[in-house]
Design a protein around this motif. Structure first.
Motif, mmCIF file in Angstrom:
data_model
loop_
_atom_site.group_PDB
_atom_site.id
_atom_site.type_symbol
_atom_site.label_atom_id
_atom_site.label_comp_id
_atom_site.label_asym_id
_atom_site.label_seq_id
_atom_site.Cartn_x
_atom_site.Cartn_y
_atom_site.Cartn_z
ATOM 1 N N ASP A 104 0.827 -1.211 0.000
ATOM 2 C CA ASP A 104 0.000 0.000 0.000
ATOM 3 C C ASP A 104 0.860 1.260 0.000
ATOM 4 O OD1 ASP A 104 -2.534 -1.444 0.288
ATOM 5 O OD2 ASP A 104 -1.804 -1.899 2.303
ATOM 6 N N VAL A 105 1.929 1.221 0.783
ATOM 7 C CA VAL A 105 2.832 2.362 0.930
ATOM 8 C C VAL A 105 4.250 1.866 0.680
ATOM 9 C CG1 VAL A 105 3.734 4.095 2.527
ATOM 10 C CG2 VAL A 105 1.318 3.478 2.601
ATOM 11 N N ILE A 106 5.047 2.685 0.017
ATOM 12 C CA ILE A 106 6.397 2.248 -0.315
ATOM 13 C C ILE A 106 7.379 3.402 -0.211
ATOM 14 C CG2 ILE A 106 6.102 2.662 -2.800
ATOM 15 C CD1 ILE A 106 7.831 0.093 -3.223
ATOM 16 N N VAL A 107 8.575 3.090 0.272
ATOM 17 C CA VAL A 107 9.723 3.996 0.214
ATOM 18 C C VAL A 107 10.674 3.383 -0.806
ATOM 19 C CG1 VAL A 107 11.629 5.039 1.492
ATOM 20 C CG2 VAL A 107 9.428 4.683 2.619
ATOM 21 N N PRO A 108 10.626 3.823 -2.074
ATOM 22 C CA PRO A 108 11.359 3.137 -3.141
ATOM 23 C C PRO A 108 12.798 3.574 -3.322
ATOM 24 C CG PRO A 108 9.953 4.824 -4.085
ATOM 25 C CD PRO A 108 9.723 4.854 -2.591
ATOM 26 N N ASP A 109 13.229 4.581 -2.562
ATOM 27 C CA ASP A 109 14.591 5.078 -2.681
ATOM 28 C C ASP A 109 14.897 5.413 -4.143
ATOM 29 O OD1 ASP A 109 16.883 5.593 -0.817
ATOM 30 O OD2 ASP A 109 17.942 4.387 -2.286
ATOM 31 N N ALA A 110 16.030 4.932 -4.673
ATOM 32 C CA ALA A 110 16.441 5.296 -6.029
ATOM 33 C C ALA A 110 15.561 4.680 -7.110
ATOM 34 C CB ALA A 110 17.886 4.888 -6.257
ATOM 35 N N GLU A 111 14.685 3.738 -6.739
ATOM 36 C CA GLU A 111 13.817 3.087 -7.714
ATOM 37 C C GLU A 111 12.497 3.831 -7.914
ATOM 38 O OE1 GLU A 111 14.505 0.316 -9.759
ATOM 39 O OE2 GLU A 111 16.455 1.019 -9.071
ATOM 40 N N LEU A 112 12.401 5.055 -7.410
ATOM 41 C CA LEU A 112 11.195 5.856 -7.625
ATOM 42 C C LEU A 112 10.851 5.993 -9.104
ATOM 43 C CD1 LEU A 112 8.938 7.748 -6.559
ATOM 44 C CD2 LEU A 112 10.616 9.606 -6.625
ATOM 45 N N PRO A 113 11.818 6.305 -9.990
ATOM 46 C CA PRO A 113 11.475 6.409 -11.419
ATOM 47 C C PRO A 113 10.904 5.116 -12.001
ATOM 48 C CG PRO A 113 13.616 7.412 -10.994
ATOM 49 C CD PRO A 113 13.230 6.682 -9.749
ATOM 50 N N THR A 114 11.363 3.972 -11.494
ATOM 51 C CA THR A 114 10.846 2.690 -11.991
ATOM 52 C C THR A 114 9.360 2.562 -11.698
ATOM 53 O OG1 THR A 114 13.004 1.636 -11.648
ATOM 54 C CG2 THR A 114 11.091 0.185 -11.832
ATOM 55 N N LEU A 115 8.959 2.943 -10.491
ATOM 56 C CA LEU A 115 7.548 2.861 -10.116
ATOM 57 C C LEU A 115 6.719 3.925 -10.835
ATOM 58 C CD1 LEU A 115 7.822 2.135 -6.297
ATOM 59 C CD2 LEU A 115 7.374 0.533 -8.150
ATOM 60 N N MET A 116 7.314 5.080 -11.067
ATOM 61 C CA MET A 116 6.610 6.108 -11.827
ATOM 62 C C MET A 116 6.383 5.648 -13.258
ATOM 63 S SD MET A 116 5.701 8.747 -10.091
ATOM 64 C CE MET A 116 5.376 9.835 -11.500
ATOM 65 N N ASP A 117 7.390 5.040 -13.836
ATOM 66 C CA ASP A 117 7.278 4.552 -15.205
ATOM 67 C C ASP A 117 6.227 3.456 -15.312
ATOM 68 O OD1 ASP A 117 8.349 4.638 -17.952
ATOM 69 O OD2 ASP A 117 8.998 2.587 -17.536
ATOM 70 N N ALA A 118 6.067 2.666 -14.258
ATOM 71 C CA ALA A 118 5.084 1.585 -14.246
ATOM 72 C C ALA A 118 3.690 2.079 -13.859
ATOM 73 C CB ALA A 118 5.523 0.503 -13.272
ATOM 74 N N GLU A 119 3.568 3.384 -13.583
ATOM 75 C CA GLU A 119 2.298 3.985 -13.163
ATOM 76 C C GLU A 119 1.750 3.285 -11.928
ATOM 77 O OE1 GLU A 119 -0.303 4.044 -16.543
ATOM 78 O OE2 GLU A 119 0.890 5.544 -17.600
ATOM 79 N N ALA A 120 2.651 2.979 -10.992
ATOM 80 C CA ALA A 120 2.267 2.255 -9.788
ATOM 81 C C ALA A 120 1.896 3.174 -8.633
ATOM 82 C CB ALA A 120 3.413 1.345 -9.352
ATOM 83 N N LEU A 121 2.153 4.489 -8.757
ATOM 84 C CA LEU A 121 1.911 5.431 -7.674
ATOM 85 C C LEU A 121 0.743 6.341 -8.003
ATOM 86 C CD1 LEU A 121 5.626 6.437 -6.986
ATOM 87 C CD2 LEU A 121 4.341 4.486 -6.093
ATOM 88 N N ILE A 122 -0.004 6.728 -6.987
ATOM 89 C CA ILE A 122 -1.160 7.594 -7.214
ATOM 90 C C ILE A 122 -0.779 9.049 -6.950
ATOM 91 C CG2 ILE A 122 -2.736 5.735 -6.538
ATOM 92 C CD1 ILE A 122 -3.209 7.296 -3.901
#
Length: 558
Positions: A104-122
């Motif tokens: 539900d909640v994540i601290v992705p550190d340097a992998e933030l762009p990966t999650l943004m690219d996957a449209e995983a964040l609201i």
């Protein structure tokens, strides 16, 4: 039919009750960051969210099982089941993206762009407007620094500076560390250059080939996984620059230049190559993992290393608990001969490309924001950073916070800090930096009254020997850098700059180890092979990208 009718009536009543219950769910925000929140008028429906911290290892618990977490649970009805990273961050985040299954909640550190690219964040904008006014107020001066290209906010960074910036009296960033016993044995000499530092530890190692029955390790380093920057950043620091990532920024022109293949890097690797050839370098430096690195430092047989203070806190605690002051590590501002001054201390800064985010998997994300909104109030931040007044800290007649020796000893107990919730909430959540509205430092460790009292006798011995009051005074004051840190500049996934970083990182990992471990007669060949491979990348494009971004920040454009 009658049973069916009863079922439908019961279901209708249940739905009405649920709707009323949802309507009654609320939290009472503080009017300002200094007052306690009033209890909610109605009992909140409890909810537990899955929180994954990909930035750092830790203890997997539920937040309501801590004192602070229970307080927040009573006020918001929200609990988090914490999970911390184990293993490789890229692999773990990649598995999430491939399967489309997220916490539900994540601290992705340097992998933030990966999650943004996957449209995983609201996007959080509407949620913050409705449920996060305390957050918006705290981050008011920084919001433009972490909006994404579409103008929306998808993550909350850590640590906006509110009120007045309070510098750290101690070293929690980069430095060359050396055992106190090594300094004492040499009569506390003035150590400024890399050559002086290496001569110091080698001399001690040759006189003390064993420590507590174990072979002495004169020098080691951290090269594991994403923490490799603790090794590759060193030439930059030795040259008198702060941690801007993979580039140096000219103070006058604000132009960026890489240093991985610079003469600074070559000299750093040459020194390590000589250490290795003479048997003074840790033979496991390029193969041990993070836990093994910490265990090696904790053993007390490592004389020196370079690292960022926040990365080896567990080892420092273990050494302190062992009770031998000679094995404690002291930070030194080491630079190359001829460098005018060091720049290890960070200037005031805000890192906008790291933080905490809510994923598309979260139901009722407003409850998460309500929790964050309560956590970031001054009242809760005092609990997180200081504890309870008169129990964990005291207040003098001038309103200044301080700690007695008994209070300090209690707050140094890691089990207590965990159970109270300090270690849980002091980082990786929306939080404050700087000072409270009454002028006290938000972090107890930055309060001068606390820092001075916290020094043990052997630390005072070091400070007295070097004629300073705090360890930070042994370092040069940081120059103002309005862009700092450059590594916080967002790089889009799949962009030329991202591709450069990926490929250059692979080259550094492969070639740096080969250069250091090579026979000294092969050093030049190994270095030239690396430079040729590195310069085959788009170095100029990467430098131009950072020059443009840094100059924009200098002009107030983020």
């Amino acid at each position: 039919m009658f049973k069916k009718l009863l079922f439908l009536m019961a279901l209708s009543l249940l739905l009405v009750f649920a709707a009323c219950s949802n309507d009654s769910e609320s939290t009472t925000n503080t009017n300002d960051g200094d007052d306690s929140s009033d209890a909610a008028d109605t009992e909140l429906e409890s909810v537990t969210f899955h929180f994954f911290n990909a930035a750092a290892p830790g203890r997997d618990i539920e937040t309501k099982d801590t004192v602070i977490g229970e307080m927040l649970y009573e006020r918001t009805g929200v609990n988090f089941r914490l999970e911390h990273i184990v293993g490789d961050i890229n692999q773990r985040i990649g598995t999430m993206v491939a399967g489309g299954i997220y916490p539900d909640v994540i601290v992705p550190d340097a992998e933030l762009p990966t999650l943004m690219d996957a449209e995983a964040l609201i996007p959080l904008d509407d949620l913050l407007e409705e449920y996060g006014q305390n957050i918006l107020e705290a981050y008011a001066d920084y919001l433009h620094m972490f909006r994404h290209d579409d103008g929306k906010i998808y993550h909350i960074p850590f640590g906006p500076t509110v009120n007045e910036f309070v510098p750290n009296p101690n070293i929690d960033q980069g430095a060359f560390w050396v055992q106190l016993g090594v300094l004492r044995d040499a009569g506390f000499p003035e150590i400024n250059t890399l050559d002086e530092y290496m001569d110091l530890i080698i001399s001690y190692a040759e006189a003390n080939p064993e420590i507590d029955g174990m072979r002495t390790i004169p020098f080691t380093g951290l090269t594991y996984d994403w923490r490799f920057f603790a090794f590759s950043n060193v030439p930059n620091h030795l040259a008198g620059y702060p941690n801007d990532g993979g580039v140096m920024i000219d103070m006058e022109t604000h132009e960026a230049s890489v240093y991985a293949d610079s003469e600074y890097a070559k000299e750093w690797l040459r020194v390590l190559n000589e250490l290795n050839a003479n048997g003074h370098l840790d033979q496991e430096m390029f193969v041990m993992n993070y836990d093994e690195y910490l265990a090696k430092l904790s053993s007390g047989r490592v004389l020196g290393f370079f690292d960022y203070g926040w990365q080896f806190g567990n080892a420092r605690n273990a050494i302190r608990d062992a009770g031998n002051p000679d094995r404690e590590y002291i930070a030194l501002p080491v630079v190359f001969d001829g460098v005018e001054k060091d720049q290890y201390l960070d200037p005031p800064a805000f890192v906008g490309n790291r933080g905490i985010a809510i994923t598309t998997a979260a139901e009722n994300p407003e409850r998460i924001v309500q929790f964050w909104n309560e956590l970031i109030t001054e009242e809760m931040q005092r609990y997180v950073m200081w504890g309870f007044e008169d129990e964990h800290y005291s207040v003098n007649e001038e309103g200044r916070f301080y700690q007695t020796e008994e209070q300090m000893a209690l707050l140094e107990n890691q089990d207590f800090r965990q159970e109270f919730g300090m270690t849980v909430f002091e980082w990786n959540w929306p939080r404050l930096n700087g000072s409270f509205s009454d002028g006290n430092a938000i972090e107890a460790r930055r309060q001068p009254e606390v820092a001075l009292l916290a020094y043990r006798d052997y630390e005072k011995e070091v400070l007295e020997a070097y004629g300073v009051n705090t360890f930070a005074e042994m370092f040069a004051q940081p120059d103002e850098r309005p862009w700092y840190p450059a590594w916080s500049i967002t790089i889009e996934q799949g962009s030329p700059e991202h591709i450069f970083q990926e490929r250059s990182s692979e080259l550094l990992r492969r070639h740096y180890a080969r250069i250091v471990l090579a026979d000294p007669t092969d050093f030049e060949n190994e270095w030239n092979d690396f430079v040729e491979a590195y310069r085959a990348l788009d170095v100029e494009g990467y430098e131009n990208f950072f020059t443009e971004k840094v100059q924009a920040r200098v002009n107030g454009e983020w």
